[in-house]
Design an enzyme around this catalytic site. Structure first.
Site, mmCIF file in Angstrom:
data_model
loop_
_atom_site.group_PDB
_atom_site.id
_atom_site.type_symbol
_atom_site.label_atom_id
_atom_site.label_comp_id
_atom_site.label_asym_id
_atom_site.label_seq_id
_atom_site.Cartn_x
_atom_site.Cartn_y
_atom_site.Cartn_z
ATOM 1 N N ARG A 1 12.999 -10.394 20.635
ATOM 2 C CA ARG A 1 12.961 -10.865 19.243
ATOM 3 C C ARG A 1 13.251 -12.358 19.156
ATOM 4 O O ARG A 1 12.667 -13.074 18.342
ATOM 5 C CB ARG A 1 13.965 -10.070 18.385
ATOM 6 C CG ARG A 1 13.500 -8.636 18.141
ATOM 7 C CD ARG A 1 14.554 -7.774 17.502
ATOM 8 N NE ARG A 1 15.007 -8.277 16.221
ATOM 9 C CZ ARG A 1 16.212 -8.070 15.719
ATOM 10 N NH1 ARG A 1 17.096 -7.364 16.384
ATOM 11 N NH2 ARG A 1 16.550 -8.567 14.548
ATOM 12 N N ARG B 1 22.183 1.113 16.806
ATOM 13 C CA ARG B 1 20.775 1.042 16.416
ATOM 14 C C ARG B 1 19.891 0.931 17.655
ATOM 15 O O ARG B 1 20.252 0.263 18.624
ATOM 16 C CB ARG B 1 20.528 -0.186 15.521
ATOM 17 C CG ARG B 1 20.987 -0.007 14.110
ATOM 18 C CD ARG B 1 20.824 -1.215 13.229
ATOM 19 N NE ARG B 1 19.912 -2.234 13.712
ATOM 20 C CZ ARG B 1 19.827 -3.451 13.184
ATOM 21 N NH1 ARG B 1 20.613 -3.803 12.194
ATOM 22 N NH2 ARG B 1 18.979 -4.335 13.651
ATOM 23 N N ARG C 1 6.892 -15.827 8.281
ATOM 24 C CA ARG C 1 7.310 -15.843 9.685
ATOM 25 C C ARG C 1 6.526 -16.869 10.492
ATOM 26 O O ARG C 1 6.881 -17.174 11.618
ATOM 27 C CB ARG C 1 7.096 -14.463 10.324
ATOM 28 C CG ARG C 1 8.112 -13.435 9.909
ATOM 29 C CD ARG C 1 7.929 -12.160 10.722
ATOM 30 N NE ARG C 1 8.693 -11.044 10.162
ATOM 31 C CZ ARG C 1 9.939 -10.774 10.485
ATOM 32 N NH1 ARG C 1 10.575 -11.539 11.336
ATOM 33 N NH2 ARG C 1 10.553 -9.741 9.951
ATOM 34 N N LYS D 1 21.658 -13.665 8.595
ATOM 35 C CA LYS D 1 20.828 -13.789 7.401
ATOM 36 C C LYS D 1 21.072 -12.637 6.427
ATOM 37 O O LYS D 1 21.172 -12.850 5.229
ATOM 38 C CB LYS D 1 19.335 -13.862 7.777
ATOM 39 C CG LYS D 1 18.969 -15.092 8.587
ATOM 40 C CD LYS D 1 17.471 -15.208 8.835
ATOM 41 C CE LYS D 1 16.898 -14.100 9.663
ATOM 42 N NZ LYS D 1 17.336 -14.093 11.070
ATOM 43 N N ARG E 1 29.120 -6.232 18.474
ATOM 44 C CA ARG E 1 28.677 -5.268 17.458
ATOM 45 C C ARG E 1 28.459 -3.891 18.100
ATOM 46 O O ARG E 1 28.867 -2.869 17.550
ATOM 47 C CB ARG E 1 27.392 -5.764 16.776
ATOM 48 C CG ARG E 1 27.006 -4.939 15.577
ATOM 49 C CD ARG E 1 25.975 -5.605 14.700
ATOM 50 N NE ARG E 1 24.696 -5.718 15.374
ATOM 51 C CZ ARG E 1 23.903 -6.789 15.328
ATOM 52 N NH1 ARG E 1 24.266 -7.841 14.653
ATOM 53 N NH2 ARG E 1 22.747 -6.806 15.953
#
Length: 196
Positions: free
Chosen positions: A150, A139, A88, A13, A127
């Site tokens: 998530r 991260r 959301r 996104k 990643r």
């Protein structure tokens, strides 16, 4: 042109949002960025949000909706905007519809990036690997456990927006497993006619 993006975490996104901002010249409105900006500006809504966040609580829907309402009144949103991270939930989508109706506007299109969840996990692993190979820092939320959490939240809270917007005739599914450029081209094919 008012656009909403749906898709699980890692669906791309952010990448596609940057493409839309560049191509169509509309701002990307991220709820996190807007909350921080409202807090920094010290607006009444921002002060309310700050007190809630300082207490370590999640900002409730009505406060987020008020911040969005404040933001979309700014001049750069006149030609439209892309919503990122809102709505959301179906309750938030209903709030958004009410805000837009007051302004004589409505959501034009909801783009759902459809992806294979197992492939998303592979993307995440790649990643992490690439970041480490470049000597970068991974991260804190880039790990499989956080990702699984998530994904669960997305399925439970956000996925019900798919039938909600399909019922309004606004949902446009896009195959998010294609190459980035191909996904962008599919999105352009949806947005170009709306942009006129």
């Amino acid at each position: 042109m008012i656009v909403i993006f749906l898709g699980p975490p890692g669906a791309g996104k952010g990448t596609q949002a940057a493409h839309i901002v560049d191509r169509y010249g509309i701002p990307q409105l991220s709820t996190g960025d807007m909350l921080r900006a409202a807090v920094k500006a010290g607006t009444p809504v921002g002060q309310k949000a700050k007190a809630i966040m300082d207490a370590g609580n999640l900002v409730p829907d009505d406060v987020v909706a008020a911040i969005i309402e404040e933001r979309i009144e700014q001049d750069d949103c006149a030609p439209g905007f892309l919503l990122d991270g809102f709505p959301r939930t179906v309750a938030q989508a209903e709030m958004l519809d009410q805000i837009l109706v007051k302004k004589g506007r409505s959501v034009d299109v909801v783009i759902e990036l459809q992806v294979d969840e197992a492939a998303l996990l592979d993307r995440l692993r790649n990643r992490i690997k690439e970041t480490l190979e470049k000597g970068g820092e991974v991260r804190a939320d880039d790990n499989e456990e956080t990702f699984a959490k998530r994904l669960g939240v997305y399925r439970e809270q956000t996925a019900p927006l798919i039938p909600f917007y399909a019922g309004q005739g606004k949902l446009r599914p896009v195959d998010g497993m294609k190459a980035v450029e191909a996904v962008s081209a599919d999105i352009d094919a949806i947005l170009d006619p709306i942009q006129g």
